[in-house]
Scaffold this motif. Structure first.
Motif, PDB file in Angstrom:
ATOM      1  N   VAL A  97      17.577 -29.496  22.847  1.00  0.00           N
ATOM      2  CA  VAL A  97      17.870 -30.924  22.959  1.00  0.00           C
ATOM      3  C   VAL A  97      18.759 -31.317  21.776  1.00  0.00           C
ATOM      4  CG1 VAL A  97      16.880 -33.203  23.386  1.00  0.00           C
ATOM      5  CG2 VAL A  97      15.632 -31.173  24.100  1.00  0.00           C
ATOM      6  N   GLY A  98      18.171 -31.799  20.678  1.00  0.00           N
ATOM      7  CA  GLY A  98      18.968 -32.084  19.492  1.00  0.00           C
ATOM      8  C   GLY A  98      19.482 -30.803  18.858  1.00  0.00           C
ATOM      9  N   LEU A  99      20.650 -30.892  18.215  1.00  0.00           N
ATOM     10  CA  LEU A  99      21.300 -29.703  17.656  1.00  0.00           C
ATOM     11  C   LEU A  99      22.118 -30.092  16.437  1.00  0.00           C
ATOM     12  CD1 LEU A  99      21.836 -26.630  18.305  1.00  0.00           C
ATOM     13  CD2 LEU A  99      23.869 -27.394  19.521  1.00  0.00           C
ATOM     14  N   LYS A 100      21.964 -29.333  15.341  1.00  0.00           N
ATOM     15  CA  LYS A 100      22.787 -29.507  14.149  1.00  0.00           C
ATOM     16  C   LYS A 100      23.107 -28.137  13.578  1.00  0.00           C
ATOM     17  CE  LYS A 100      22.987 -34.035  13.703  1.00  0.00           C
ATOM     18  NZ  LYS A 100      22.470 -34.313  15.062  1.00  0.00           N
ATOM     19  N   ILE A 101      24.212 -28.046  12.815  1.00  0.00           N
ATOM     20  CA  ILE A 101      24.582 -26.804  12.153  1.00  0.00           C
ATOM     21  C   ILE A 101      24.802 -27.078  10.673  1.00  0.00           C
ATOM     22  CG2 ILE A 101      27.047 -27.117  12.670  1.00  0.00           C
ATOM     23  CD1 ILE A 101      27.199 -24.012  12.952  1.00  0.00           C
ATOM     24  N   ASP A 102      24.343 -26.155   9.813  1.00  0.00           N
ATOM     25  CA  ASP A 102      24.524 -26.351   8.377  1.00  0.00           C
ATOM     26  C   ASP A 102      25.706 -25.531   7.874  1.00  0.00           C
ATOM     27  OD1 ASP A 102      23.678 -23.715   8.072  1.00  0.00           O
ATOM     28  OD2 ASP A 102      21.763 -24.216   7.144  1.00  0.00           O
ATOM     29  N   ARG A 103      25.990 -25.629   6.581  1.00  0.00           N
ATOM     30  CA  ARG A 103      27.146 -24.942   6.008  1.00  0.00           C
ATOM     31  C   ARG A 103      26.943 -23.438   5.881  1.00  0.00           C
ATOM     32  NH1 ARG A 103      26.453 -24.568   0.221  1.00  0.00           N
ATOM     33  NH2 ARG A 103      24.517 -25.582  -0.441  1.00  0.00           N
ATOM     34  N   HIS A 104      25.729 -22.970   6.165  1.00  0.00           N
ATOM     35  CA  HIS A 104      25.459 -21.538   6.137  1.00  0.00           C
ATOM     36  C   HIS A 104      25.598 -20.899   7.516  1.00  0.00           C
ATOM     37  CE1 HIS A 104      23.889 -22.104   2.075  1.00  0.00           C
ATOM     38  NE2 HIS A 104      23.138 -23.089   2.533  1.00  0.00           N
ATOM     39  N   GLY A 105      25.977 -21.686   8.520  1.00  0.00           N
ATOM     40  CA  GLY A 105      26.109 -21.160   9.867  1.00  0.00           C
ATOM     41  C   GLY A 105      24.779 -21.015  10.579  1.00  0.00           C
ATOM     42  N   ARG A 106      23.831 -21.864  10.224  1.00  0.00           N
ATOM     43  CA  ARG A 106      22.513 -21.838  10.864  1.00  0.00           C
ATOM     44  C   ARG A 106      22.373 -23.084  11.736  1.00  0.00           C
ATOM     45  NH1 ARG A 106      19.795 -21.203   6.647  1.00  0.00           N
ATOM     46  NH2 ARG A 106      19.311 -18.989   6.880  1.00  0.00           N
ATOM     47  N   LEU A 107      21.988 -22.876  12.985  1.00  0.00           N
ATOM     48  CA  LEU A 107      21.765 -23.965  13.921  1.00  0.00           C
ATOM     49  C   LEU A 107      20.298 -24.368  13.929  1.00  0.00           C
ATOM     50  CD1 LEU A 107      23.964 -22.460  16.723  1.00  0.00           C
ATOM     51  CD2 LEU A 107      24.377 -24.736  15.753  1.00  0.00           C
ATOM     52  N   PHE A 108      20.044 -25.660  13.997  1.00  0.00           N
ATOM     53  CA  PHE A 108      18.696 -26.210  14.061  1.00  0.00           C
ATOM     54  C   PHE A 108      18.533 -26.855  15.429  1.00  0.00           C
ATOM     55  CE2 PHE A 108      19.714 -25.666   9.700  1.00  0.00           C
ATOM     56  CZ  PHE A 108      18.530 -25.401   9.034  1.00  0.00           C
ATOM     57  N   VAL A 109      17.495 -26.446  16.144  1.00  0.00           N
ATOM     58  CA  VAL A 109      17.329 -26.802  17.547  1.00  0.00           C
ATOM     59  C   VAL A 109      16.026 -27.566  17.761  1.00  0.00           C
ATOM     60  CG1 VAL A 109      17.043 -25.883  19.883  1.00  0.00           C
ATOM     61  CG2 VAL A 109      18.632 -24.768  18.287  1.00  0.00           C
ATOM     62  N   SER A 110      16.122 -28.710  18.450  1.00  0.00           N
ATOM     63  CA  SER A 110      14.932 -29.427  18.901  1.00  0.00           C
ATOM     64  C   SER A 110      14.546 -28.884  20.274  1.00  0.00           C
ATOM     65  CB  SER A 110      15.209 -30.928  19.000  1.00  0.00           C
ATOM     66  OG  SER A 110      15.614 -31.452  17.758  1.00  0.00           O
ATOM     67  N   GLY A 111      13.288 -28.468  20.408  1.00  0.00           N
ATOM     68  CA  GLY A 111      12.858 -27.769  21.617  1.00  0.00           C
ATOM     69  C   GLY A 111      12.317 -28.628  22.725  1.00  0.00           C
ATOM     70  N   GLY A 112      12.469 -29.960  22.635  1.00  0.00           N
ATOM     71  CA  GLY A 112      12.079 -30.835  23.723  1.00  0.00           C
ATOM     72  C   GLY A 112      10.642 -30.645  24.161  1.00  0.00           C
ATOM     73  N   GLY A 113      10.439 -30.563  25.494  1.00  0.00           N
ATOM     74  CA  GLY A 113       9.114 -30.417  26.052  1.00  0.00           C
ATOM     75  C   GLY A 113       8.460 -29.085  25.770  1.00  0.00           C
ATOM     76  N   GLY A 114       9.212 -28.139  25.209  1.00  0.00           N
ATOM     77  CA  GLY A 114       8.623 -26.869  24.795  1.00  0.00           C
ATOM     78  C   GLY A 114       7.748 -27.008  23.572  1.00  0.00           C
ATOM     79  N   GLY A 115       7.809 -28.187  22.913  1.00  0.00           N
ATOM     80  CA  GLY A 115       6.949 -28.461  21.764  1.00  0.00           C
ATOM     81  C   GLY A 115       7.243 -27.590  20.563  1.00  0.00           C
ATOM     82  N   ASP A 116       8.511 -27.232  20.375  1.00  0.00           N
ATOM     83  CA  ASP A 116       8.848 -26.364  19.252  1.00  0.00           C
ATOM     84  C   ASP A 116      10.171 -26.777  18.645  1.00  0.00           C
ATOM     85  OD1 ASP A 116      10.492 -25.517  21.395  1.00  0.00           O
ATOM     86  OD2 ASP A 116      10.696 -23.527  20.522  1.00  0.00           O
ATOM     87  N   LEU A 117      10.462 -26.193  17.501  1.00  0.00           N
ATOM     88  CA  LEU A 117      11.771 -26.298  16.883  1.00  0.00           C
ATOM     89  C   LEU A 117      12.184 -24.901  16.450  1.00  0.00           C
ATOM     90  CD1 LEU A 117      11.114 -26.473  13.466  1.00  0.00           C
ATOM     91  CD2 LEU A 117      10.179 -28.610  14.334  1.00  0.00           C
ATOM     92  N   ARG A 118      13.486 -24.654  16.468  1.00  0.00           N
ATOM     93  CA  ARG A 118      13.995 -23.305  16.244  1.00  0.00           C
ATOM     94  C   ARG A 118      15.192 -23.330  15.308  1.00  0.00           C
ATOM     95  NH1 ARG A 118      13.353 -23.895  21.852  1.00  0.00           N
ATOM     96  NH2 ARG A 118      15.572 -24.018  22.330  1.00  0.00           N
ATOM     97  N   THR A 119      15.427 -22.191  14.646  1.00  0.00           N
ATOM     98  CA  THR A 119      16.665 -21.974  13.921  1.00  0.00           C
ATOM     99  C   THR A 119      17.349 -20.766  14.529  1.00  0.00           C
ATOM    100  OG1 THR A 119      15.644 -20.573  12.217  1.00  0.00           O
ATOM    101  CG2 THR A 119      15.740 -22.945  11.786  1.00  0.00           C
ATOM    102  N   VAL A 120      18.684 -20.863  14.634  1.00  0.00           N
ATOM    103  CA  VAL A 120      19.488 -19.839  15.295  1.00  0.00           C
ATOM    104  C   VAL A 120      20.664 -19.476  14.411  1.00  0.00           C
ATOM    105  CG1 VAL A 120      20.930 -19.338  17.318  1.00  0.00           C
ATOM    106  CG2 VAL A 120      18.826 -20.668  17.591  1.00  0.00           C
ATOM    107  N   ASP A 121      20.949 -18.184  14.282  1.00  0.00           N
ATOM    108  CA  ASP A 121      22.124 -17.721  13.560  1.00  0.00           C
ATOM    109  C   ASP A 121      23.332 -17.919  14.457  1.00  0.00           C
ATOM    110  OD1 ASP A 121      24.229 -16.170  12.453  1.00  0.00           O
ATOM    111  OD2 ASP A 121      22.799 -14.854  11.451  1.00  0.00           O
TER     112      ASP A 121
END
Length: 317
Positions: A97-121
């Protein structure tokens, strides 16, 4: 307020004075010195059936889009409009759902109804960490130097993912929302941003007073209503702060409402409304040069594997 979050305010002020012209240092940089060339597309397709929602643009002219269908992440070149899926999601029931990227190339993900949050390279597409927070709908995310903050649309709380000085994620803490926060019977919290001076967070509340903006103390969770005059945000979704200018995407209205905030984010004045015939229920916005890029979520149609989706660009105010 934690030491890391106090440093957020200081670094935000330094950023405002820098050559970026007040654009956010992390996840929302305007890249004023790199204006898109005239032949860069102002509209480009996303994969059929993708169901886009979030968008992020980092330090290079590429936009990342998250899928509500399965959590996939698609990267498109802003110069050509061409792209590909760079990260496979966890599958149905675990959206991005929500998505942001930092200066290190890491994505931050809102997992919506999955009830989680994730980080992605973003380089490899690998899911680095996945946190089960038990949230009912983890919606949007904003980055600060000390933490990534996530909203929950069905519970009066935020999730704070601690970040060290290298941006590496640590532990997650739940921060209850109190003060003037009003939790509706269903979907309430949506987009999240920071105040211009970096002292607090801003959260859309789609229920209170017909749709409002709340200023949240990151140390206590105490919320106070931002004075927006007669303006209301009943369909407020993603937000983007550039200097003191706040862009609020009003998805079902096919519009972006634009406010000028005071430094502390306690008051905002409506200065413009951006509409475009290409809008088909846009949800979120990210900036590059003098443009805003938005995915069209098309929430007014029943999604199928063949449903067409796209992203559009408009000029900033």
């Amino acid at each position: 307020m934690a030491l890391a979050d106090r440093s957020f305010a200081r670094r935000r002020l330094l950023t405002t004075a820098a050559t970026l012209g007040g654009a956010a240092l992390l996840g929302g940089t305007a890249h004023a010195a790199e204006v898109p060339k005239k032949n860069w597309p102002a509209q480009f397709p996303l994969p059929n059936g993708f169901q886009p929602e979030g968008i992020a643009i980092g330090s290079a002219p590429f936009a990342y889009f998250g899928s509500l269908a399965n959590g996939d992440i698609y990267r498109a070149s802003l110069a050509t409009g061409r792209g590909s899926v760079i990260s496979k999601g966890p599958g149905a029931g675990h959206p991005c759902v929500g998505l942001k990227i930092d200066r290190h190339g890491r994505l931050f993900v809102s997992g919506g109804g999955g009830g989680d949050l994730r980080t992605v390279d973003a380089r490899t597409g690998k899911i680095e960490k996945q946190y089960a927070v038990g949230g009912t709908f983890v919606n949007d995310v904003i980055l600060t130097p000390g933490a990534a903050w996530f909203t929950d649309s069905f519970a009066p709380q935020l999730y704070r993912l601690a970040l060290d000085r290298h941006g590496k994620p640590g532990a997650v803490r739940t921060v209850p929302l109190t003060g003037e926060w009003e939790q509706g019977p269903d979907f309430t919290a949506n987009g999240i941003e920071r105040t211009p001076d970096g002292s607090a967070l801003l959260v859309v509340n789609g229920f209170a007073d017909g749709g409002s903006l709340l200023r949240v103390d990151p140390g206590t969770g105490v919320a106070t209503t931002v004075d927006l005059g007669a303006a209301r945000l009943p369909n407020g979704d993603g937000m983007l702060l550039l200097g003191r200018i706040l862009y609020v995407v009003q998805q079902q209205q096919n519009a972006i409402d634009v406010f000028r905030l005071n430094a502390a984010g306690t008051k905002g004045t409506a200065i413009a409304r951006i509409t475009d015939p290409r809008f088909r229920i846009p949800t979120t916005a990210a900036a590059w040069g003098d443009r805003l890029y938005l995915p069209n979520a098309r929430f007014d149609v029943e999604p199928t594997p063949d449903t067409e989706y796209d992203a559009v660009a408009v000029r900033q105010v």
